[in-house]
Scaffold this motif. Structure first.
Motif, PDB file in Angstrom:
ATOM      1  N   UNK A   1       4.656   8.426 -51.741  1.00 40.74           N
ATOM      2  CA  UNK A   1       4.047   9.177 -52.993  1.00 40.74           C
ATOM      3  C   UNK A   1       5.062  10.507 -53.365  1.00 40.74           C
ATOM      4  N   UNK A   2       5.690  10.605 -54.109  1.00 44.49           N
ATOM      5  CA  UNK A   2       6.224  11.918 -54.430  1.00 44.49           C
ATOM      6  C   UNK A   2       7.454  12.044 -53.860  1.00 44.49           C
ATOM      7  N   UNK A   3       8.361  12.889 -54.403  1.00 38.74           N
ATOM      8  CA  UNK A   3       9.754  13.157 -53.603  1.00 38.74           C
ATOM      9  C   UNK A   3       9.582  14.328 -52.840  1.00 38.74           C
ATOM     10  N   UNK A   4       9.965  14.249 -51.474  1.00 35.21           N
ATOM     11  CA  UNK A   4       9.657  15.097 -50.415  1.00 35.21           C
ATOM     12  C   UNK A   4      11.205  15.529 -49.937  1.00 35.21           C
ATOM     13  N   UNK A   5      11.283  16.532 -48.981  1.00 33.08           N
ATOM     14  CA  UNK A   5      12.412  16.898 -48.292  1.00 33.08           C
ATOM     15  C   UNK A   5      12.751  15.948 -47.251  1.00 33.08           C
ATOM     16  N   UNK A   6      13.249  14.908 -47.475  1.00 35.13           N
ATOM     17  CA  UNK A   6      13.642  14.017 -46.264  1.00 35.13           C
ATOM     18  C   UNK A   6      13.421  12.522 -46.553  1.00 35.13           C
ATOM     19  N   UNK A   7      13.512  11.695 -45.766  1.00 37.39           N
ATOM     20  CA  UNK A   7      13.689  10.264 -45.989  1.00 37.39           C
ATOM     21  C   UNK A   7      12.373   9.668 -45.353  1.00 37.39           C
ATOM     22  N   UNK A   8      11.446   8.824 -46.012  1.00 36.99           N
ATOM     23  CA  UNK A   8      10.102   8.296 -45.485  1.00 36.99           C
ATOM     24  C   UNK A   8      10.406   7.203 -44.648  1.00 36.99           C
ATOM     25  N   UNK A   9      11.722   6.638 -44.753  1.00 39.18           N
ATOM     26  CA  UNK A   9      11.988   5.643 -43.716  1.00 39.18           C
ATOM     27  C   UNK A   9      11.896   6.034 -42.369  1.00 39.18           C
ATOM     28  N   UNK A  10      12.197   7.413 -42.230  1.00 41.27           N
ATOM     29  CA  UNK A  10      12.456   8.047 -40.909  1.00 41.27           C
ATOM     30  C   UNK A  10      11.293   8.471 -40.451  1.00 41.27           C
ATOM     31  N   UNK A  11      10.021   8.534 -41.521  1.00 32.88           N
ATOM     32  CA  UNK A  11       8.633   8.774 -41.073  1.00 32.88           C
ATOM     33  C   UNK A  11       7.729   7.815 -40.514  1.00 32.88           C
ATOM     34  N   UNK A  12       7.909   6.688 -41.483  1.00 32.48           N
ATOM     35  CA  UNK A  12       7.043   5.589 -41.334  1.00 32.48           C
ATOM     36  C   UNK A  12       6.900   4.845 -39.972  1.00 32.48           C
ATOM     37  N   UNK A  13       5.774   4.893 -39.468  1.00 30.85           N
ATOM     38  CA  UNK A  13       5.166   4.313 -38.452  1.00 30.85           C
ATOM     39  C   UNK A  13       4.390   3.307 -38.427  1.00 30.85           C
ATOM     40  N   UNK A  14       4.665   1.740 -38.401  1.00 29.56           N
ATOM     41  CA  UNK A  14       3.635   0.868 -38.585  1.00 29.56           C
ATOM     42  C   UNK A  14       2.481   0.985 -37.778  1.00 29.56           C
ATOM     43  N   UNK A  15       1.323   1.079 -38.149  1.00 28.19           N
ATOM     44  CA  UNK A  15      -0.141   0.981 -37.383  1.00 28.19           C
ATOM     45  C   UNK A  15      -0.056  -0.262 -36.515  1.00 28.19           C
ATOM     46  N   UNK A  16       0.483  -1.229 -36.837  1.00 30.15           N
ATOM     47  CA  UNK A  16       0.414  -2.462 -36.184  1.00 30.15           C
ATOM     48  C   UNK A  16       0.998  -2.099 -34.702  1.00 30.15           C
ATOM     49  N   UNK A  17       2.257  -1.273 -34.824  1.00 26.60           N
ATOM     50  CA  UNK A  17       2.777  -0.850 -33.604  1.00 26.60           C
ATOM     51  C   UNK A  17       2.104   0.094 -32.784  1.00 26.60           C
ATOM     52  N   UNK A  18       1.402   0.921 -33.478  1.00 26.61           N
ATOM     53  CA  UNK A  18       0.536   1.810 -32.673  1.00 26.61           C
ATOM     54  C   UNK A  18      -0.726   1.178 -32.017  1.00 26.61           C
ATOM     55  N   UNK A  19      -1.377   0.249 -32.876  1.00 26.45           N
ATOM     56  CA  UNK A  19      -2.560  -0.310 -32.188  1.00 26.45           C
ATOM     57  C   UNK A  19      -2.047  -1.106 -31.084  1.00 26.45           C
ATOM     58  N   UNK A  20      -0.849  -1.802 -30.987  1.00 25.01           N
ATOM     59  CA  UNK A  20      -0.286  -2.714 -29.917  1.00 25.01           C
ATOM     60  C   UNK A  20      -0.200  -1.590 -28.898  1.00 25.01           C
ATOM     61  N   UNK A  21       0.409  -0.550 -28.986  1.00 21.87           N
ATOM     62  CA  UNK A  21       0.558   0.423 -28.019  1.00 21.87           C
ATOM     63  C   UNK A  21      -0.646   0.822 -27.523  1.00 21.87           C
ATOM     64  N   UNK A  22      -1.570   1.070 -28.332  1.00 28.14           N
ATOM     65  CA  UNK A  22      -3.004   1.673 -27.759  1.00 28.14           C
ATOM     66  C   UNK A  22      -3.607   0.681 -26.762  1.00 28.14           C
ATOM     67  N   UNK A  23      -3.560  -0.751 -27.350  1.00 22.74           N
ATOM     68  CA  UNK A  23      -4.048  -1.936 -26.463  1.00 22.74           C
ATOM     69  C   UNK A  23      -3.497  -1.952 -25.055  1.00 22.74           C
ATOM     70  N   UNK A  24      -2.423  -1.206 -24.705  1.00 27.36           N
ATOM     71  CA  UNK A  24      -1.980  -1.116 -23.271  1.00 27.36           C
ATOM     72  C   UNK A  24      -2.832  -0.291 -22.353  1.00 27.36           C
ATOM     73  N   UNK A  25      -3.727   0.777 -22.938  1.00 24.90           N
ATOM     74  CA  UNK A  25      -4.229   1.342 -22.263  1.00 24.90           C
ATOM     75  C   UNK A  25      -5.817   1.329 -22.608  1.00 24.90           C
ATOM     76  N   UNK A  26      -6.127   1.056 -23.884  1.00 19.99           N
ATOM     77  CA  UNK A  26      -7.601   1.163 -24.260  1.00 19.99           C
ATOM     78  C   UNK A  26      -7.918  -0.315 -24.781  1.00 19.99           C
ATOM     79  N   UNK A  27      -9.402  -0.463 -24.658  1.00 20.07           N
ATOM     80  CA  UNK A  27      -9.640  -1.885 -25.180  1.00 20.07           C
ATOM     81  C   UNK A  27     -10.583  -1.748 -26.325  1.00 20.07           C
TER      82      UNK A  27
END
Length: 341
Positions: free
Chosen positions: A204-230
């Protein structure tokens, strides 16, 4: 009745796909005392005062939606608590809580003004707030928000707890920025009785930077969290798009808002009104309706209700958010701060 025709004044609003619109998010200002890198450009041009709905107009607009079956009302910005005399609006809207017409009046804030307003918000019937905190590192916090002071936000959170407000922390997951501290944020939140919701950055909106450099899929985050948490799926809902799990080790709730990796549009019950009175039926589409003109054209609300009806009849099935190298431009040109966070 043809499902494509919304119901008339005094009855519920139903979109062309049979979804009841029961949740309204209203931006009261496009201004903010932060300049978060995923939300705003640092050098923003804000709207002139004449274009902004007055507090009286905001009350009238919200009341019209409540009369049509909206049961949850969220005040947003920009940063809503920087709006002059904003507590006048909360005090006016609290009458709908007292009458039972409204189930919940809530707020999304960056927390910078909570120390000043938390007790008064609670007095107005606000029971739950969302506070945006993307990192617990003061240096990193200042870098993300550009103008923000983490210590001020933490003081505000303490004031919210003292006032008895239930807190949900919202954190935008940012690749290479805060992905290494999400575990810590989860534990920190749950130790204090806060829910934590993770959000994918949205185009959403033009920002100072490239969103592809910011974007972190939450599928990846969830998989990482499951290594430590149930993580145990639960049916908990707040009216928004988050899907929640219970974290067995902490006992707390963790939400995921995934507009890109897992489209949540099928159950959308929400519409948004900007501080100028523009109604967006979908956060991720440009189609909108002007409610300011009918508000200002008559002291009665017939024109306003007609405009709302026509707009709900155009509510789309879903958004078209994409972030990739091919589509460098944002999916939607307006900034999140304009639509309402």
């Amino acid at each position: 009745m043809d499902i494509a025709e919304p119901l008339r004044q005094g009855t519920s609003l139903i979109d062309p796909f049979g979804r009841h619109v029961s949740y309204l998010r209203v931006s009261v200002t496009d201004r903010c005392d932060f300049r978060c890198v995923y939300c705003m450009a640092e050098d923003m041009t804000f709207l002139p005062k004449k274009d902004i709905l007055t507090l009286e107009e905001l009350d009238r607009l919200c009341t019209a939606f409540v009369s049509r079956g909206v049961r949850k009302l969220r005040i947003t910005g920009g940063e809503p608590l920087v709006r002059r005399d904003i507590m006048q609006l909360f005090r006016r809207l609290s009458r709908h809580l007292a009458s039972g017409a409204l189930e919940e009046l809530t707020l999304t804030t960056n927390g910078s003004q909570l120390a000043r307003y938390a007790a008064e918000l609670a007095d107005c019937g606000v029971k739950r707030i969302n506070v945006s905190v993307d990192t617990l590192d003061p240096v990193k916090f200042h870098a993300i928000t550009r103008w923000g002071d983490l210590s001020k936000v933490l003081t505000g959170l303490d004031a919210a707890a003292k006032a008895g407000l239930e807190v949900k922390i919202n954190a935008v997951a940012l690749k290479g920025v805060n992905e290494d501290e999400i575990d810590h944020m989860l534990v920190w939140s749950h130790e204090r009785g806060y829910d934590l919701t993770l959000i994918e950055t949205m185009p959403l909106g033009d920002i100072d930077g490239d969103r592809t450099d910011q974007y972190l899929p939450l599928s990846r985050v969830r998989a990482s969290l499951m290594d430590r948490f149930t993580l145990e799926d639960i049916p908990y809902k707040t009216g928004g798009p988050a899907r929640y799990v219970r974290v067995k080790e902490t006992g707390g709730r963790l939400g995921f808002i995934t507009p890109l990796t897992h489209n949540f549009c099928e159950s959308c019950n929400r519409v948004r009104v900007t501080c100028t009175g523009t109604l967006f039926m979908c956060l991720g589409q440009e189609d909108a309706a002007d409610l300011r003109a009918p508000l200002r054209a008559s002291e009665g609300d017939d024109l306003l209700h007609a405009a709302i009806d026509e707009a709900i009849g155009r509510k789309p099935k879903g958004h078209d958010f994409v972030i990739d190298r091919v589509r460098a431009a944002p999916a939607v040109g307006r900034h999140m701060s304009v639509t309402g966070g």
